[in-house]
Scaffold this motif. Structure first.
Motif, mmCIF file in Angstrom:
data_model
loop_
_atom_site.group_PDB
_atom_site.id
_atom_site.type_symbol
_atom_site.label_atom_id
_atom_site.label_comp_id
_atom_site.label_asym_id
_atom_site.label_seq_id
_atom_site.Cartn_x
_atom_site.Cartn_y
_atom_site.Cartn_z
ATOM 1 N N LEU A 1 83.102 -7.654 12.458
ATOM 2 C CA LEU A 1 83.240 -8.928 11.765
ATOM 3 C C LEU A 1 84.669 -9.118 11.297
ATOM 4 N N ARG A 2 85.155 -10.323 11.400
ATOM 5 C CA ARG A 2 86.506 -10.658 10.961
ATOM 6 C C ARG A 2 86.408 -11.749 9.909
ATOM 7 N N HIS A 3 87.362 -11.739 9.003
ATOM 8 C CA HIS A 3 87.412 -12.757 7.967
ATOM 9 C C HIS A 3 87.778 -14.098 8.605
ATOM 10 N N PRO A 4 87.252 -15.213 8.074
ATOM 11 C CA PRO A 4 87.585 -16.528 8.653
ATOM 12 C C PRO A 4 89.085 -16.840 8.657
ATOM 13 N N PHE A 5 89.875 -16.194 7.791
ATOM 14 C CA PHE A 5 91.317 -16.432 7.760
ATOM 15 C C PHE A 5 92.092 -15.495 8.687
ATOM 16 N N HIS A 6 91.417 -14.535 9.314
ATOM 17 C CA HIS A 6 92.089 -13.556 10.170
ATOM 18 C C HIS A 6 92.836 -14.255 11.305
ATOM 19 N N HIS A 7 94.150 -14.027 11.364
ATOM 20 C CA HIS A 7 95.035 -14.626 12.376
ATOM 21 C C HIS A 7 95.040 -16.155 12.334
ATOM 22 N N LYS A 8 94.729 -16.736 11.188
ATOM 23 C CA LYS A 8 94.739 -18.194 11.033
ATOM 24 C C LYS A 8 95.923 -18.602 10.167
ATOM 25 N N GLN A 9 96.426 -19.803 10.408
ATOM 26 C CA GLN A 9 97.572 -20.308 9.657
ATOM 27 C C GLN A 9 97.069 -21.241 8.558
ATOM 28 N N ILE A 10 97.484 -20.927 7.333
ATOM 29 C CA ILE A 10 96.969 -21.576 6.128
ATOM 30 C C ILE A 10 98.102 -22.314 5.415
ATOM 31 N N VAL A 11 97.812 -23.535 4.935
ATOM 32 C CA VAL A 11 98.757 -24.318 4.151
ATOM 33 C C VAL A 11 98.077 -24.704 2.842
ATOM 34 N N PHE A 12 98.815 -24.596 1.740
ATOM 35 C CA PHE A 12 98.314 -25.028 0.438
ATOM 36 C C PHE A 12 98.946 -26.362 0.085
ATOM 37 N N THR A 13 98.159 -27.239 -0.529
ATOM 38 C CA THR A 13 98.694 -28.480 -1.047
ATOM 39 C C THR A 13 98.075 -28.730 -2.420
ATOM 40 N N GLY A 14 98.890 -29.146 -3.359
ATOM 41 C CA GLY A 14 98.421 -29.324 -4.727
ATOM 42 C C GLY A 14 98.414 -28.003 -5.467
ATOM 43 N N ALA A 15 98.514 -28.072 -6.783
ATOM 44 C CA ALA A 15 98.512 -26.855 -7.594
ATOM 45 C C ALA A 15 97.104 -26.280 -7.675
ATOM 46 N N LEU A 16 97.029 -24.972 -7.586
ATOM 47 C CA LEU A 16 95.754 -24.281 -7.743
ATOM 48 C C LEU A 16 95.496 -24.076 -9.235
ATOM 49 N N SER A 17 94.254 -24.219 -9.634
ATOM 50 C CA SER A 17 93.933 -24.086 -11.056
ATOM 51 C C SER A 17 93.588 -22.652 -11.446
ATOM 52 N N THR A 18 93.294 -21.807 -10.478
ATOM 53 C CA THR A 18 92.808 -20.455 -10.781
ATOM 54 C C THR A 18 93.835 -19.353 -10.548
ATOM 55 N N MET A 19 94.921 -19.659 -9.836
ATOM 56 C CA MET A 19 95.934 -18.642 -9.541
ATOM 57 C C MET A 19 97.216 -19.335 -9.119
ATOM 58 N N THR A 20 98.295 -18.577 -9.074
ATOM 59 C CA THR A 20 99.559 -19.135 -8.603
ATOM 60 C C THR A 20 99.545 -19.206 -7.082
ATOM 61 N N ARG A 21 100.454 -19.956 -6.535
ATOM 62 C CA ARG A 21 100.581 -20.054 -5.084
ATOM 63 C C ARG A 21 100.901 -18.683 -4.491
ATOM 64 N N SER A 22 101.750 -17.922 -5.197
ATOM 65 C CA SER A 22 102.125 -16.587 -4.740
ATOM 66 C C SER A 22 100.910 -15.653 -4.686
ATOM 67 N N GLU A 23 100.078 -15.709 -5.706
ATOM 68 C CA GLU A 23 98.861 -14.880 -5.720
ATOM 69 C C GLU A 23 97.916 -15.289 -4.593
ATOM 70 N N ALA A 24 97.787 -16.596 -4.376
ATOM 71 C CA ALA A 24 96.921 -17.083 -3.306
ATOM 72 C C ALA A 24 97.439 -16.638 -1.943
ATOM 73 N N ALA A 25 98.764 -16.683 -1.768
ATOM 74 C CA ALA A 25 99.364 -16.253 -0.499
ATOM 75 C C ALA A 25 99.081 -14.775 -0.244
ATOM 76 N N LYS A 26 99.168 -13.952 -1.285
ATOM 77 C CA LYS A 26 98.868 -12.521 -1.137
ATOM 78 C C LYS A 26 97.424 -12.320 -0.703
ATOM 79 N N LYS A 27 96.512 -13.097 -1.264
ATOM 80 C CA LYS A 27 95.096 -12.975 -0.912
ATOM 81 C C LYS A 27 94.855 -13.399 0.537
ATOM 82 N N VAL A 28 95.556 -14.445 0.973
ATOM 83 C CA VAL A 28 95.433 -14.881 2.363
ATOM 84 C C VAL A 28 95.936 -13.781 3.296
ATOM 85 N N ARG A 29 97.100 -13.208 2.977
ATOM 86 C CA ARG A 29 97.649 -12.128 3.821
ATOM 87 C C ARG A 29 96.721 -10.913 3.831
#
Length: 105
Positions: A20-48
Motif C-alpha cells: 500500500l502507498r500513501h495517496p500523496f506518494h510521488h504526487k505534487q502538492i500545492v497549498f493555497t490559503g493559510a492553514l489553521s492547524t499548522m504552518t506551511r513549513s510543517e505541512a510541507a514536512k508532513k507531505v514529504r
C-alpha cells in the motif's frame, strides 16, 4: 495466510508491488490559503514524509491543491487549478480538514 510459531497470523503478499502507498506518494502538492492547524513549513514536512513533493505554484503536473481554511477569497492558485481541471487534467482540490485526515493515515 500462515501461522508462525507464536501462533499469530502472518500475511504474505505474492507481489511486492501490492504494498500500500500513501495517496500523496510521488504526487505534487500545492497549498493555497493559510492553514489553521499548522504552518506551511510543517505541512510541507508532513507531505514529504508521505512521499509527496511540494510545489509553489499550480502546473500541469500538480496532483493536489490543498485549500487552507483561512482563505479570504478564491486564490489565483485555485483559479489556475480549476482551469486545468476544465481542460481535463486530473487535479484534486481538497480541504484542509481532508488534508489533515490524509496525513494521519
Amino acid at each position: 495466510m500462515n501461522q508462525n510459531k507464536n501462533n499469530t497470523e502472518v500475511i504474505y503478499l505474492s507481489d511486492p508491488s501490492e504494498c500500500l502507498r500513501h495517496p500523496f506518494h510521488h504526487k505534487q502538492i500545492v497549498f493555497t490559503g493559510a492553514l489553521s492547524t499548522m504552518t506551511r513549513s510543517e505541512a510541507a514536512k508532513k507531505v514529504r514524509a508521505c512521499g509527496g513533493i511540494v510545489q509553489g505554484a499550480v502546473t500541469k503536473e500538480t496532483d493536489f491543491v490543498i485549500l487552507g481554511k483561512q482563505r479570504r477569497s478564491i486564490s489565483t492558485k485555485q483559479l489556475k487549478a480549476e482551469q486545468f481541471i476544465h481542460l481535463g487534467l486530473d487535479i484534486q482540490m481538497i480541504t484542509e480538514d481532508d488534508f489533515i485526515w490524509l496525513i494521519s493515515i
